[in-house]
Enzyme design. Structure first.
Site, PDB file in Angstrom:
ATOM      1  N   ARG A 118     -27.216  61.911 -29.673  1.00 42.62           N
ATOM      2  CA  ARG A 118     -26.529  63.081 -30.217  1.00 42.62           C
ATOM      3  C   ARG A 118     -27.494  64.263 -30.353  1.00 42.62           C
ATOM      4  O   ARG A 118     -28.706  64.101 -30.309  1.00 42.62           O
ATOM      5  CB  ARG A 118     -25.923  62.750 -31.594  1.00 42.62           C
ATOM      6  CG  ARG A 118     -24.750  61.805 -31.546  1.00 42.62           C
ATOM      7  CD  ARG A 118     -24.309  61.365 -32.944  1.00 42.62           C
ATOM      8  NE  ARG A 118     -25.279  60.458 -33.569  1.00 42.62           N
ATOM      9  CZ  ARG A 118     -25.117  59.917 -34.780  1.00 42.62           C
ATOM     10  NH1 ARG A 118     -24.044  60.224 -35.496  1.00 42.62           N
ATOM     11  NH2 ARG A 118     -26.024  59.094 -35.272  1.00 42.62           N
ATOM     12  N   SER A 168     -10.000  43.475 -53.558  1.00 44.35           N
ATOM     13  CA  SER A 168     -11.340  42.981 -53.264  1.00 44.35           C
ATOM     14  C   SER A 168     -12.002  42.419 -54.522  1.00 44.35           C
ATOM     15  O   SER A 168     -12.175  43.125 -55.510  1.00 44.35           O
ATOM     16  CB  SER A 168     -12.203  44.116 -52.690  1.00 44.35           C
ATOM     17  OG  SER A 168     -13.498  43.653 -52.379  1.00 44.35           O
ATOM     18  N   ASP A 180      -9.948  46.335 -50.847  1.00 44.33           N
ATOM     19  CA  ASP A 180     -10.539  47.446 -51.578  1.00 44.33           C
ATOM     20  C   ASP A 180     -10.390  47.160 -53.073  1.00 44.33           C
ATOM     21  O   ASP A 180      -9.540  46.349 -53.469  1.00 44.33           O
ATOM     22  CB  ASP A 180      -9.854  48.766 -51.207  1.00 44.33           C
ATOM     23  CG  ASP A 180     -10.700  49.978 -51.552  1.00 44.33           C
ATOM     24  OD1 ASP A 180     -11.455  50.437 -50.686  1.00 44.33           O
ATOM     25  OD2 ASP A 180     -10.619  50.459 -52.706  1.00 44.33           O
ATOM     26  N   VAL A 209     -26.101  47.959 -35.978  1.00 45.00           N
ATOM     27  CA  VAL A 209     -26.687  49.196 -35.454  1.00 45.00           C
ATOM     28  C   VAL A 209     -26.494  50.315 -36.475  1.00 45.00           C
ATOM     29  O   VAL A 209     -25.368  50.584 -36.918  1.00 45.00           O
ATOM     30  CB  VAL A 209     -26.048  49.571 -34.100  1.00 45.00           C
ATOM     31  CG1 VAL A 209     -26.580  50.916 -33.616  1.00 45.00           C
ATOM     32  CG2 VAL A 209     -26.327  48.485 -33.069  1.00 45.00           C
ATOM     33  N   ASP A 227     -26.770  51.520 -42.752  1.00 44.99           N
ATOM     34  CA  ASP A 227     -27.677  52.654 -42.967  1.00 44.99           C
ATOM     35  C   ASP A 227     -27.785  53.024 -44.443  1.00 44.99           C
ATOM     36  O   ASP A 227     -28.581  53.882 -44.823  1.00 44.99           O
ATOM     37  CB  ASP A 227     -27.277  53.875 -42.126  1.00 44.99           C
ATOM     38  CG  ASP A 227     -25.846  54.314 -42.336  1.00 44.99           C
ATOM     39  OD1 ASP A 227     -25.160  53.735 -43.201  1.00 44.99           O
ATOM     40  OD2 ASP A 227     -25.400  55.236 -41.630  1.00 44.99           O
ATOM     41  N   ILE A 235     -12.677  55.772 -45.215  1.00 43.66           N
ATOM     42  CA  ILE A 235     -12.496  56.311 -43.864  1.00 43.66           C
ATOM     43  C   ILE A 235     -12.833  55.260 -42.809  1.00 43.66           C
ATOM     44  O   ILE A 235     -12.054  55.014 -41.876  1.00 43.66           O
ATOM     45  CB  ILE A 235     -13.374  57.561 -43.648  1.00 43.66           C
ATOM     46  CG1 ILE A 235     -13.057  58.652 -44.674  1.00 43.66           C
ATOM     47  CG2 ILE A 235     -13.184  58.099 -42.226  1.00 43.66           C
ATOM     48  CD1 ILE A 235     -11.666  59.214 -44.574  1.00 43.66           C
ATOM     49  N   GLU A 256     -24.791  63.358 -45.836  1.00 45.17           N
ATOM     50  CA  GLU A 256     -23.942  62.302 -46.407  1.00 45.17           C
ATOM     51  C   GLU A 256     -23.585  62.497 -47.879  1.00 45.17           C
ATOM     52  O   GLU A 256     -22.706  61.801 -48.401  1.00 45.17           O
ATOM     53  CB  GLU A 256     -24.589  60.922 -46.210  1.00 45.17           C
ATOM     54  CG  GLU A 256     -25.815  60.647 -47.061  1.00 45.17           C
ATOM     55  CD  GLU A 256     -27.103  61.121 -46.411  1.00 45.17           C
ATOM     56  OE1 GLU A 256     -28.177  60.760 -46.938  1.00 45.17           O
ATOM     57  OE2 GLU A 256     -27.051  61.837 -45.395  1.00 45.17           O
ATOM     58  N   HIS A 304     -29.896  59.350 -45.757  1.00 43.53           N
ATOM     59  CA  HIS A 304     -29.689  57.981 -46.271  1.00 43.53           C
ATOM     60  C   HIS A 304     -30.947  57.477 -46.981  1.00 43.53           C
ATOM     61  O   HIS A 304     -31.456  56.405 -46.705  1.00 43.53           O
ATOM     62  CB  HIS A 304     -29.279  57.033 -45.134  1.00 43.53           C
ATOM     63  CG  HIS A 304     -28.013  57.430 -44.442  1.00 43.53           C
ATOM     64  ND1 HIS A 304     -26.780  57.383 -45.047  1.00 43.53           N
ATOM     65  CD2 HIS A 304     -27.789  57.901 -43.186  1.00 43.53           C
ATOM     66  CE1 HIS A 304     -25.843  57.802 -44.206  1.00 43.53           C
ATOM     67  NE2 HIS A 304     -26.442  58.133 -43.074  1.00 43.53           N
ATOM     68  N   VAL A 330     -21.064  48.359 -40.990  1.00 37.76           N
ATOM     69  CA  VAL A 330     -21.173  49.803 -40.776  1.00 37.76           C
ATOM     70  C   VAL A 330     -21.989  50.455 -41.893  1.00 37.76           C
ATOM     71  O   VAL A 330     -22.537  51.538 -41.724  1.00 37.76           O
ATOM     72  CB  VAL A 330     -19.768  50.438 -40.677  1.00 37.76           C
ATOM     73  CG1 VAL A 330     -19.860  51.933 -40.376  1.00 37.76           C
ATOM     74  CG2 VAL A 330     -18.940  49.753 -39.592  1.00 37.76           C
ATOM     75  N   ALA A 331     -22.095  49.773 -43.029  1.00 36.99           N
ATOM     76  CA  ALA A 331     -22.836  50.309 -44.178  1.00 36.99           C
ATOM     77  C   ALA A 331     -24.334  50.047 -44.087  1.00 36.99           C
ATOM     78  O   ALA A 331     -25.063  50.309 -45.042  1.00 36.99           O
ATOM     79  CB  ALA A 331     -22.283  49.715 -45.471  1.00 36.99           C
ATOM     80  N   TYR A 337     -28.644  63.918 -41.670  1.00 39.48           N
ATOM     81  CA  TYR A 337     -28.408  62.667 -42.398  1.00 39.48           C
ATOM     82  C   TYR A 337     -29.759  62.123 -42.841  1.00 39.48           C
ATOM     83  O   TYR A 337     -30.698  62.057 -42.039  1.00 39.48           O
ATOM     84  CB  TYR A 337     -27.741  61.629 -41.483  1.00 39.48           C
ATOM     85  CG  TYR A 337     -26.290  61.890 -41.173  1.00 39.48           C
ATOM     86  CD1 TYR A 337     -25.320  61.884 -42.175  1.00 39.48           C
ATOM     87  CD2 TYR A 337     -25.872  62.123 -39.863  1.00 39.48           C
ATOM     88  CE1 TYR A 337     -23.984  62.124 -41.886  1.00 39.48           C
ATOM     89  CE2 TYR A 337     -24.531  62.363 -39.564  1.00 39.48           C
ATOM     90  CZ  TYR A 337     -23.601  62.362 -40.585  1.00 39.48           C
ATOM     91  OH  TYR A 337     -22.272  62.591 -40.297  1.00 39.48           O
ATOM     92  N   VAL A 385     -18.123  49.506 -46.794  1.00 39.09           N
ATOM     93  CA  VAL A 385     -18.220  49.915 -48.198  1.00 39.09           C
ATOM     94  C   VAL A 385     -19.240  51.027 -48.339  1.00 39.09           C
ATOM     95  O   VAL A 385     -20.322  50.963 -47.764  1.00 39.09           O
ATOM     96  CB  VAL A 385     -18.624  48.722 -49.087  1.00 39.09           C
ATOM     97  CG1 VAL A 385     -18.829  49.163 -50.526  1.00 39.09           C
ATOM     98  CG2 VAL A 385     -17.551  47.643 -49.017  1.00 39.09           C
ATOM     99  N   LEU A 386     -18.896  52.061 -49.103  1.00 37.55           N
ATOM    100  CA  LEU A 386     -19.804  53.184 -49.306  1.00 37.55           C
ATOM    101  C   LEU A 386     -19.815  53.610 -50.765  1.00 37.55           C
ATOM    102  O   LEU A 386     -18.762  53.790 -51.380  1.00 37.55           O
ATOM    103  CB  LEU A 386     -19.380  54.383 -48.448  1.00 37.55           C
ATOM    104  CG  LEU A 386     -20.141  55.686 -48.712  1.00 37.55           C
ATOM    105  CD1 LEU A 386     -21.558  55.586 -48.150  1.00 37.55           C
ATOM    106  CD2 LEU A 386     -19.418  56.889 -48.147  1.00 37.55           C
ATOM    107  N   LYS A 410     -30.159  62.614 -37.174  1.00 36.13           N
ATOM    108  CA  LYS A 410     -30.682  61.470 -37.926  1.00 36.13           C
ATOM    109  C   LYS A 410     -31.917  61.863 -38.719  1.00 36.13           C
ATOM    110  O   LYS A 410     -32.562  62.866 -38.446  1.00 36.13           O
ATOM    111  CB  LYS A 410     -31.016  60.305 -36.980  1.00 36.13           C
ATOM    112  CG  LYS A 410     -29.806  59.652 -36.351  1.00 36.13           C
ATOM    113  CD  LYS A 410     -28.817  59.115 -37.395  1.00 36.13           C
ATOM    114  CE  LYS A 410     -29.320  57.883 -38.118  1.00 36.13           C
ATOM    115  NZ  LYS A 410     -28.345  57.390 -39.130  1.00 36.13           N
TER     116      LYS A 410
END
Length: 370
Positions: free
Chosen positions: A15, A220, A198, A298, A270, A178, A118, A96, A267-268, A94, A239-240, A75
């Site tokens: 990117r 959840s 959730d 990843v 990072d 999301i 973020e 993190h 996906v969490a 970003y 989860v975020l 990044k």
């Protein structure tokens, strides 16, 4: 203001933080934009397009950092970039921080102004600069998960949507934000049987209303998660907690209850990951196996689809970047609460509570730096 756009050097990150259209917008307001040569190639934008839009090309990343007042990236900086960052230089990207103590201390040491995509937050608590990449990552989680369910890739050998006479795969999505919503939509569209969990009952009611019949919503909690993972073929961690480490919803001991060839996509990762056994991987080596469970972790999933991701990201970031350039970061953040919440580290001070808590650092109110 002098804007610098370096080429991303994180592994397989294709990117770019600014498109030629974005350059033209900055030029319209009288700003100077320097772009590192070939920075946009991975996303399908060549150097000539940037020149036509009004950018000046520089050959090296050192020159970009050396001249810019504001660095716009995708990044977080990696170790080789730390010493290029100047005191009081604004970095808009970003970060993190809650997942990297090394990065946090490096930015404190450099005295930079770190404004994190973020944690930019609207009054309704939505995260406008995280949403576009969350949409991409949520959809990709199913795309990648379906691939790694294939037997040659050590999965169970299950087709996500099944075929007539053969049941489809069972997909468990942890988190109804999301990422989770997009993952559930994609999995359902491919014909899988989907469970989405959730902790918010209002959110589950909403998801129940908008999702097709092959998506079931469940509250959840640890008991329900332990039950669901025994049957799931593909598990998506979505989860975020903004700016903070993600909680571990699946612990090391739970892996032994999963069937061999189960695929988990965190996906969490990072933000520390919501699956305890997940550690960040790259597009070059995306998976590893623990207890016969395939882990896909990843940390920059959208980097694999850079054309889509770059356009989606810059659509969201550009209006904020223009405000920062036009007003300077202090005035822009003082006048815009959304941008103010993006400030994480400023002049050696940690001004975001989640980052301070993650690493046991002193927290200072953001008001002290404005």
């Amino acid at each position: 203001m002098i804007i610098g756009v370096p080429k991303e050097i994180k592994n397989n990150e294709n990117r770019v933080a600014l498109t030629p259209a974005g350059v033209a917008e900055f030029k319209k307001y009288g700003h100077t934009v320097y772009v590192q040569s070939t920075a946009g190639e991975g996303s399908g934008f060549n150097d000539d397009e940037y020149i036509k839009a009004g950018a000046t090309l520089l050959p090296t990343i050192e020159e970009i950092y050396g001249i810019a007042e504001m660095i716009v990236k995708v990044k977080e900086p990696i170790a080789s970039e730390y010493n290029l960052i100047k005191k009081d230089q604004l970095l808009f990207t970003y970060f993190h921080f809650a997942s990297s103590e090394e990065l946090t201390h490096a930015m404190i040491k450099q005295g930079a102004v770190c404004l994190a995509y973020e944690t930019v937050e609207k009054a309704d608590r939505s995260l406008p600069l995280l949403v576009p990449m969350s949409e991409v990552a949520g959809r990709m989680a199913i795309q990648e998960g379906a691939k790694y369910l294939e037997k040659p890739l050590k999965g169970k050998g299950i087709l996500l949507g099944g075929v007539p006479g053969v049941p489809p795969a069972k997909v468990l999505v942890l988190g109804g934000g999301i990422v989770g919503t997009q993952a559930a939509k994609m999995a359902a569209g491919l014909g899988a049987r989907v469970v989405i969990m959730d902790v918010s009952l209002p959110r589950l009611r909403y998801l129940s209303d908008i999702m097709p019949q092959n998506v079931v919503t469940i509250m959840s909690n640890e008991y329900n998660i332990r039950e669901a993972i025994q049957e799931a073929d593909l598990i998506v961690g979505a989860v975020l907690i903004p700016g903070a480490k993600a909680p571990h919803l699946i612990t090391r001991d739970m892996l032994k209850t999963m069937r061999p060839g189960t695929v988990v996509v965190d996906v969490a990762v990072d933000q520390g990951g919501c699956i305890e056994t997940c550690t960040p991987t790259t597009h070059e080596n995306p998976t590893f196996i623990i207890d016969d469970v395939v882990h896909y972790c990843v940390a920059n999933m959208p980097g694999a689809v850079p054309y889509t991701s770059t356009l989606a990201l810059t659509n969201a970031t550009l209006p904020y970047a223009i405000q920062l350039a036009n007003k300077g970061w202090q005035k822009a953040c003082a006048e815009n609460e959304e941008l103010k919440k993006g400030l994480n580290v400023v002049d050696g001070k940690v001004v975001y509570q989640g980052v301070a808590d993650a690493w046991g650092l002193a927290y200072e109110s953001v008001e002290t730096v404005l």
